[in-house]
Design a protein around this motif. Structure first.
Motif, mmCIF file in Angstrom:
data_model
loop_
_atom_site.group_PDB
_atom_site.id
_atom_site.type_symbol
_atom_site.label_atom_id
_atom_site.label_comp_id
_atom_site.label_asym_id
_atom_site.label_seq_id
_atom_site.Cartn_x
_atom_site.Cartn_y
_atom_site.Cartn_z
ATOM 1 N N ALA A 1 40.128 -27.359 -39.217
ATOM 2 C CA ALA A 1 40.725 -28.570 -39.780
ATOM 3 C C ALA A 1 42.112 -28.811 -39.194
ATOM 4 O O ALA A 1 42.476 -29.948 -38.851
ATOM 5 C CB ALA A 1 40.802 -28.455 -41.298
ATOM 6 N N ARG B 1 41.717 -29.907 -35.500
ATOM 7 C CA ARG B 1 41.218 -31.288 -35.394
ATOM 8 C C ARG B 1 42.301 -32.285 -35.785
ATOM 9 O O ARG B 1 42.400 -33.374 -35.206
ATOM 10 C CB ARG B 1 39.996 -31.459 -36.283
ATOM 11 N N ASP C 1 38.143 -37.340 -35.049
ATOM 12 C CA ASP C 1 38.755 -36.046 -35.340
ATOM 13 C C ASP C 1 39.277 -35.972 -36.771
ATOM 14 O O ASP C 1 39.261 -34.904 -37.385
ATOM 15 C CB ASP C 1 39.889 -35.766 -34.355
ATOM 16 N N THR D 1 36.302 -35.219 -38.896
ATOM 17 C CA THR D 1 35.910 -33.832 -38.655
ATOM 18 C C THR D 1 36.881 -32.880 -39.332
ATOM 19 O O THR D 1 36.480 -31.874 -39.934
ATOM 20 C CB THR D 1 35.864 -33.533 -37.142
ATOM 21 N N SER D 2 38.167 -33.182 -39.250
ATOM 22 C CA SER D 2 39.196 -32.343 -39.860
ATOM 23 C C SER D 2 39.028 -32.262 -41.376
ATOM 24 O O SER D 2 39.184 -31.196 -41.979
ATOM 25 C CB SER D 2 40.587 -32.900 -39.515
ATOM 26 N N THR E 1 36.205 -32.731 -43.104
ATOM 27 C CA THR E 1 34.930 -32.156 -43.544
ATOM 28 C C THR E 1 34.729 -30.693 -43.150
ATOM 29 O O THR E 1 33.912 -30.012 -43.759
ATOM 30 C CB THR E 1 33.757 -32.979 -42.979
ATOM 31 N N GLN E 2 35.465 -30.187 -42.142
ATOM 32 C CA GLN E 2 35.220 -28.821 -41.688
ATOM 33 C C GLN E 2 35.447 -27.759 -42.766
ATOM 34 O O GLN E 2 34.628 -26.835 -42.887
ATOM 35 C CB GLN E 2 36.046 -28.499 -40.436
ATOM 36 N N SER F 1 30.627 -37.657 -36.025
ATOM 37 C CA SER F 1 31.637 -36.601 -36.151
ATOM 38 C C SER F 1 31.322 -35.664 -37.315
ATOM 39 O O SER F 1 31.761 -34.511 -37.321
ATOM 40 C CB SER F 1 33.027 -37.211 -36.329
ATOM 41 N N SER G 1 31.166 -31.665 -36.980
ATOM 42 C CA SER G 1 31.923 -30.755 -37.841
ATOM 43 C C SER G 1 31.053 -29.607 -38.339
ATOM 44 O O SER G 1 31.428 -28.427 -38.266
ATOM 45 C CB SER G 1 32.492 -31.536 -39.025
ATOM 46 N N ASN H 1 30.079 -27.236 -35.349
ATOM 47 C CA ASN H 1 31.163 -26.383 -34.870
ATOM 48 C C ASN H 1 31.350 -25.153 -35.749
ATOM 49 O O ASN H 1 31.466 -24.018 -35.270
ATOM 50 C CB ASN H 1 32.477 -27.168 -34.813
#
Length: 322
Positions: free
Chosen positions: A133, A136, A251, A254-255, A257-258, A305, A309, A312
């Motif tokens: 997170a 990202r 991003d 993604t940041s 939700t990671q 994305s 997430s 990754n």
């Protein structure tokens, strides 16, 4: 070990550099006049050297330390990104991309190993999610800076349109090389593995299946890779600031939700999330085929994305478990 500010700072600056290079390298190649065949060669060379050399680099990191490999990878990457700014021929670009890929490939296996020092089996997904997170979010900042600086650039893209993203990528890479020296790594005495140690994971049947499936996935996706920058530049006529906006929103999502996906994979397992997310990512080439406006690319990248997430986090955790 507990993650410290140096580790987060190194991870953030590394991704800051990587995301700018990854987003702008291939549009730069198109503007430079690279043919479709040359683009495929550049993509293939980059992927080949970045992946196959990691086997040797990983053994080197086990013997001599992880931080030094990360520092070598990103310092050399920063120097070669600066050199990209002066390339004006596809052949020059190919040589620089190969050199950057060879030296940068020292960093990823060392990164995975040093992150493993900060995790246990029960907390691995959550910690990877938190670090992911932060990294990202640094990518969001990087691309927003590029978008704000390049928004008022007149006319179509030229080679000079890429000065800002490449200069920032080079500076961030060198910052990562400096910060990683202040991070900690576990001092564990390990036997020297040699060739037999490197090949030993291949004796695990489940790991072999995983390698085959992952290799087949990337093999099929590689047919579409050279097409993406041509669609963006020649069909959509995208601007530098639009590339940056697409990356920033992708991003950011993604940041956000990671960390959640980190908790989910710790609870439900790595493999189910990895399978579902990779299946969703197969939509990328299909959707790009219908894109005619930069907002189409925006929607595609932002929506996908979320599976990126999940992929990754679950992929990193699965590798470390193995």
């Amino acid at each position: 070990l507990k993650p410290n500010l140096a580790l987060y700072g190194a991870a953030a600056s590394a991704y800051f550099s990587d995301i700018l290079l990854w987003n702008f390298l291939f549009p730069y190649a198109v503007v430079l006049g690279t043919s479709f065949n040359q683009m495929g060669l550049i993509r293939s060379a980059r992927n080949l050297f970045q992946n196959i050399l990691q086997i040797g680099w990983s053994e080197f990191s086990e013997r001599f330390g992880k931080r030094i490999l990360i520092a070598i990878g990103y310092f050399s990457s920063g120097c070669l990104i600066i050199a990209l700014l002066f390339s004006r021929e596809p052949l020059q670009l190919l040589v620089l991309v190969v050199a950057q890929s060879i030296l940068w490939s020292a960093a990823p296996p060392a990164w995975s190993s040093i992150i493993a020092d900060y995790t246990s089996l029960k907390t691995r997904g959550r910690i990877i999610g938190k670090i992911g997170a932060v990294t990202r979010f640094s990518g969001v900042i990087a691309t927003l800076i590029v978008a704000s600086v390049t928004y008022f650039q007149p006319g179509e893209m030229t080679v000079f349109s890429f000065t800002v993203p490449f200069a920032l990528a080079a500076a961030a890479a060198m910052l990562c090389a400096s910060l990683i020296g202040f991070a900690k790594e576990a001092k564990v005495k390990r036997a020297i593995h040699g060739i037999s140690g490197i090949a030993s994971p291949l004796l695990d049947r489940n790991f072999l299946i995983f390698l085959f499936a992952n290799g087949f996935y990337w093999f099929t996706m590689s047919f579409a890779w050279p097409l993406y920058p041509y669609v963006s530049v020649n069909v959509v006529h995208i601007a530098v600031w639009q590339i940056a906006i697409i990356s920033a929103f992708s991003d950011f999502l993604t940041s956000v939700t990671q960390p959640k996906f980190g908790s989910i994979i710790d609870r439900f397992g790595r493999k189910p999330i990895l399978i579902v997310s990779r299946a969703a990512l197969s939509l990328y080439p299909l959707l790009y085929a219908f894109a005619t406006h930069w907002l189409h690319l925006f929607a595609i990248n932002v929506l996908l994305s979320i599976p990126i997430s999940a992929s990754n986090v679950s992929f990193s955790a699965y590798i470390m478990d193995s």
